[in-house]
Design a protein around this motif. Sequence first.
Motif, PDB file in Angstrom:
ATOM      1  N   LEU A 228      23.124  38.240  54.975  1.00 35.68           N
ATOM      2  CA  LEU A 228      24.177  39.318  55.133  1.00 35.68           C
ATOM      3  C   LEU A 228      24.845  39.671  54.001  1.00 35.68           C
ATOM      4  CD1 LEU A 228      25.619  37.911  58.404  1.00 35.68           C
ATOM      5  CD2 LEU A 228      23.886  39.423  58.308  1.00 35.68           C
ATOM      6  N   ARG A 229      25.069  41.016  53.444  1.00 28.33           N
ATOM      7  CA  ARG A 229      25.527  41.218  52.301  1.00 28.33           C
ATOM      8  C   ARG A 229      26.456  42.547  52.236  1.00 28.33           C
ATOM      9  NH1 ARG A 229      20.928  42.510  48.311  1.00 28.33           N
ATOM     10  NH2 ARG A 229      21.052  44.606  48.744  1.00 28.33           N
ATOM     11  N   CYS A 230      27.441  42.388  51.454  1.00 28.40           N
ATOM     12  CA  CYS A 230      28.455  43.683  51.009  1.00 28.40           C
ATOM     13  C   CYS A 230      28.678  43.732  49.787  1.00 28.40           C
ATOM     14  CB  CYS A 230      29.411  43.886  52.390  1.00 28.40           C
ATOM     15  SG  CYS A 230      30.497  42.627  52.525  1.00 28.40           S
ATOM     16  N   TYR A 231      29.260  44.937  49.255  1.00 29.66           N
ATOM     17  CA  TYR A 231      29.914  45.002  48.100  1.00 29.66           C
ATOM     18  C   TYR A 231      31.464  45.654  48.079  1.00 29.66           C
ATOM     19  CZ  TYR A 231      25.280  44.322  46.298  1.00 29.66           C
ATOM     20  OH  TYR A 231      23.970  44.048  46.084  1.00 29.66           O
TER      21      TYR A 231
ATOM     22  N   SER B 171      25.802  44.975  35.517  1.00 26.00           N
ATOM     23  CA  SER B 171      25.835  43.640  36.044  1.00 26.00           C
ATOM     24  C   SER B 171      27.109  43.477  37.058  1.00 26.00           C
ATOM     25  CB  SER B 171      26.272  42.599  34.982  1.00 26.00           C
ATOM     26  OG  SER B 171      27.445  42.916  34.319  1.00 26.00           O
ATOM     27  N   PHE B 172      27.200  42.423  37.890  1.00 30.03           N
ATOM     28  CA  PHE B 172      28.200  42.365  38.676  1.00 30.03           C
ATOM     29  C   PHE B 172      28.473  40.919  39.322  1.00 30.03           C
ATOM     30  CE2 PHE B 172      24.469  43.519  40.903  1.00 30.03           C
ATOM     31  CZ  PHE B 172      24.187  42.396  41.996  1.00 30.03           C
ATOM     32  N   LEU B 173      29.642  40.526  39.719  1.00 29.48           N
ATOM     33  CA  LEU B 173      29.975  39.175  40.242  1.00 29.48           C
ATOM     34  C   LEU B 173      29.177  39.225  41.643  1.00 29.48           C
ATOM     35  CD1 LEU B 173      31.646  36.885  39.440  1.00 29.48           C
ATOM     36  CD2 LEU B 173      33.292  37.958  40.661  1.00 29.48           C
ATOM     37  N   ASN B 174      28.713  38.005  41.703  1.00 28.84           N
ATOM     38  CA  ASN B 174      27.976  37.609  42.891  1.00 28.84           C
ATOM     39  C   ASN B 174      28.733  36.384  43.496  1.00 28.84           C
ATOM     40  OD1 ASN B 174      26.124  36.276  44.800  1.00 28.84           O
ATOM     41  ND2 ASN B 174      24.429  37.521  43.930  1.00 28.84           N
TER      42      ASN B 174
ATOM     43  N   PHE C 233      44.494  40.188  42.161  1.00 30.36           N
ATOM     44  CA  PHE C 233      43.443  40.569  43.297  1.00 30.36           C
ATOM     45  C   PHE C 233      42.676  39.227  43.279  1.00 30.36           C
ATOM     46  CE2 PHE C 233      39.127  41.644  43.524  1.00 30.36           C
ATOM     47  CZ  PHE C 233      38.870  42.347  44.484  1.00 30.36           C
ATOM     48  N   TYR C 234      42.358  38.569  42.089  1.00 27.68           N
ATOM     49  CA  TYR C 234      41.267  37.608  42.001  1.00 27.68           C
ATOM     50  C   TYR C 234      42.026  36.400  42.699  1.00 27.68           C
ATOM     51  CZ  TYR C 234      37.630  40.101  39.814  1.00 27.68           C
ATOM     52  OH  TYR C 234      36.824  41.124  39.574  1.00 27.68           O
ATOM     53  N   ALA C 235      43.272  36.130  42.721  1.00 32.31           N
ATOM     54  CA  ALA C 235      43.877  35.214  43.349  1.00 32.31           C
ATOM     55  C   ALA C 235      44.167  35.194  44.660  1.00 32.31           C
ATOM     56  CB  ALA C 235      45.621  34.787  42.395  1.00 32.31           C
ATOM     57  N   ASP C 236      44.430  36.457  45.071  1.00 28.91           N
ATOM     58  CA  ASP C 236      44.892  36.689  46.518  1.00 28.91           C
ATOM     59  C   ASP C 236      43.547  37.033  47.326  1.00 28.91           C
ATOM     60  OD1 ASP C 236      47.513  36.623  45.856  1.00 28.91           O
ATOM     61  OD2 ASP C 236      48.028  38.788  45.869  1.00 28.91           O
TER      62      ASP C 236
ATOM     63  N   ASP D 138      39.630  47.414  38.759  1.00 31.25           N
ATOM     64  CA  ASP D 138      39.064  48.122  37.715  1.00 31.25           C
ATOM     65  C   ASP D 138      37.857  48.616  37.918  1.00 31.25           C
ATOM     66  OD1 ASP D 138      40.962  47.906  35.360  1.00 31.25           O
ATOM     67  OD2 ASP D 138      40.635  45.692  35.835  1.00 31.25           O
ATOM     68  N   GLY D 139      37.441  48.566  39.099  1.00 33.29           N
ATOM     69  CA  GLY D 139      36.143  49.380  39.538  1.00 33.29           C
ATOM     70  C   GLY D 139      34.726  48.489  39.400  1.00 33.29           C
ATOM     71  N   TYR D 140      35.002  47.026  38.971  1.00 29.75           N
ATOM     72  CA  TYR D 140      33.981  46.229  38.940  1.00 29.75           C
ATOM     73  C   TYR D 140      33.313  45.826  40.338  1.00 29.75           C
ATOM     74  CZ  TYR D 140      34.839  45.036  33.993  1.00 29.75           C
ATOM     75  OH  TYR D 140      35.244  45.005  32.697  1.00 29.75           O
ATOM     76  N   LEU D 141      32.021  46.029  40.383  1.00 33.26           N
ATOM     77  CA  LEU D 141      31.219  45.503  41.699  1.00 33.26           C
ATOM     78  C   LEU D 141      31.056  44.121  41.995  1.00 33.26           C
ATOM     79  CD1 LEU D 141      29.787  47.401  43.675  1.00 33.26           C
ATOM     80  CD2 LEU D 141      27.613  46.900  42.600  1.00 33.26           C
ATOM     81  N   ILE D 142      31.473  43.707  43.173  1.00 36.04           N
ATOM     82  CA  ILE D 142      31.276  42.214  43.421  1.00 36.04           C
ATOM     83  C   ILE D 142      30.530  42.241  44.787  1.00 36.04           C
ATOM     84  CG2 ILE D 142      32.922  40.250  44.269  1.00 36.04           C
ATOM     85  CD1 ILE D 142      35.330  41.539  43.032  1.00 36.04           C
TER      86      ILE D 142
END
Length: 157
Positions: free
Chosen positions: A125-128, A91-94, A38-41, A133-137
């Motif tokens: 402009l923002r979206c999530y 917390s979440f990744l931004n 996921f994080y690579a692609d 694993d369900g972590y919010l980004i």
Amino acid sequence: MSDFISAGASAEDLPAPAEGLLLTHFLTVGDVPRSRAFYADVLGGQVVLDENPCIIKVANSWIIMNPGGGPTDDKPDVVLRIPEDPHTVSSFLNVRVADIHGFYATARAKGAEFLTPPVDRRAELRCYMRDPDGYLIEVGQSTGLLKGILARTGTET
């Protein structure tokens, strides 16, 4: 190159500053290969280390991930686990992008699931989206902020 570093990566790609500090983000994941993909692609990261821990260089930062587990000698009363409730977040990744609409379309085509399309919040402009694993980004593109316009608050109409 050491055999523990992924193909195409080098020791210079590891999050190891020569001086001072740098910031990384650690995630407890349920399935390292799935999260690594996921994080690579989706985010275009470079896999630096496959596992133990998995390290992915994304732009000018690193995401480090390992499966959950019980206490260790350096964190004797701490248990690591993936989020239990996707509706409660502390917390979440931004992620900041130059072209949110392009990122949104590309990430969706790669299977990323977003809560909403990009929303105009005046300053940005923002979206999530969520990772496997369900972590919010949070994904955002600065717009009005570059002109001194601040974001709407929940109390504004």
